[in-house]
Design an enzyme around this catalytic site. Sequence first.
Site, mmCIF file in Angstrom:
data_model
loop_
_atom_site.group_PDB
_atom_site.id
_atom_site.type_symbol
_atom_site.label_atom_id
_atom_site.label_comp_id
_atom_site.label_asym_id
_atom_site.label_seq_id
_atom_site.Cartn_x
_atom_site.Cartn_y
_atom_site.Cartn_z
ATOM 1 N N GLY A 1 2.647 -8.698 6.049
ATOM 2 C CA GLY A 1 3.340 -7.639 6.779
ATOM 3 C C GLY A 1 2.338 -6.574 7.162
ATOM 4 O O GLY A 1 1.128 -6.732 6.954
ATOM 5 N N GLY A 2 2.819 -5.467 7.710
ATOM 6 C CA GLY A 2 1.921 -4.407 8.143
ATOM 7 C C GLY A 2 0.938 -3.979 7.074
ATOM 8 O O GLY A 2 -0.271 -3.999 7.275
ATOM 9 N N ASP A 3 1.465 -3.564 5.903
ATOM 10 C CA ASP A 3 0.594 -3.156 4.791
ATOM 11 C C ASP A 3 0.986 -3.897 3.517
ATOM 12 O O ASP A 3 0.830 -3.372 2.421
ATOM 13 C CB ASP A 3 0.667 -1.640 4.581
ATOM 14 C CG ASP A 3 2.079 -1.152 4.261
ATOM 15 O OD1 ASP A 3 3.033 -1.920 4.464
ATOM 16 O OD2 ASP A 3 2.220 0.000 3.790
ATOM 17 N N GLU A 4 1.479 -5.105 3.672
ATOM 18 C CA GLU A 4 1.897 -5.914 2.534
ATOM 19 C C GLU A 4 1.007 -7.151 2.399
ATOM 20 O O GLU A 4 0.693 -7.804 3.393
ATOM 21 C CB GLU A 4 3.346 -6.370 2.700
ATOM 22 C CG GLU A 4 4.359 -5.243 2.699
ATOM 23 C CD GLU A 4 5.771 -5.782 2.856
ATOM 24 O OE1 GLU A 4 6.222 -6.527 1.977
ATOM 25 O OE2 GLU A 4 6.408 -5.465 3.879
ATOM 26 N N LEU B 1 0.832 -1.201 0.000
ATOM 27 C CA LEU B 1 0.000 0.000 0.000
ATOM 28 C C LEU B 1 0.869 1.254 0.000
ATOM 29 O O LEU B 1 1.816 1.362 0.785
ATOM 30 C CB LEU B 1 -0.924 0.008 1.214
ATOM 31 C CG LEU B 1 -1.847 -1.201 1.361
ATOM 32 C CD1 LEU B 1 -2.796 -0.993 2.534
ATOM 33 C CD2 LEU B 1 -2.618 -1.482 0.083
#
Length: 335
Positions: free
Chosen positions: A240-243, A200
Amino acid sequence: MMMSMREISSIANEICPMHVVINHEGRITGVGPTLRKLRPDTEWLGSRFFRIFDLARPRRVRSTEDLIKTAGAKLHLNFRDAPQTGLKGVLAPFPEGKGGFINLSFGISVLEAVRDYDLTSADFSPTDLTIEMLYLVEAKSAAMEASRQLNLRLQGAKIAAEEQAFTDTLTGVKNRRAMDHILNRLIASGRDFSLMHVDLDFFKEVNDTLGHAAGDTVLQRVAKLMVQCTRQNDTVARVGGDEFVLIFEGLIDRIQLSGIARRLISSIEEPIPFGDKTCKISASAGTSLSAAFSEGLDAATLLHQADVALYAAKNAGRARHFFYQPGMEEQDPEA
């Protein structure tokens, strides 16, 4: 001795407080106390099931008749109004197609239960929350009923174990552990597939300006869009956080993959409401193909190539999608 509907309802509320009962027309005739607490202002009784819930999977369900035919299969639902909490459950049909009992105890995450609704242990059955899938019909004999309940307990335990091990609790999609398992299985099978790494853009700005609750809302919305843009046998995983990683089984056609990426990026760019604010992000994506390997295919290399293509897309201006090409590493400062 046959039990009255009031007695059945009382028992259901005790052992399965997250449930919905529907009739053959798809109208709600009963609802558990904890589910009522999630939507205290909703007129439950008499409302159509599909007016309150959006059924994400199975996608083939289009009517009450289709819903009843899903008996025993995992259901993935969301409330239609905000917050669009994700729920998972199983339907047990009544005899002669007269409706069904939907157990939703499999689905609400602890994070959402506490953060959005302040639920506590008092809102759930004191017994194992994942074992009860009730068939509220009179058994022909005590032995048949005992055997059926045992099978339901085992199936519920299996569903709960799978969901806990392989599901991202925030978004409801798969997690990294599930992705690794699926990649290894596909590689061992020798089937062609493609892997799309999505990151993102501007997500950090959302967290920094509107807070982590807004970030969580964005991640949940993006995950839902990814599920909508993929087929039922494809995989969406938050790694992942925004993956995110999308795995497309049996699909290596570049034109089709480009179309999927284009639709996904376009939908993610739509503003996402959060209270009286809006969150604006975009997404970049990179894709690697298993067919590009003549031999020695391994998950780590495939993921690395998709990551290199992703950062090539970011370096080219973001909100783009690139396929991995040999030599891209030389242009990627993080390779």
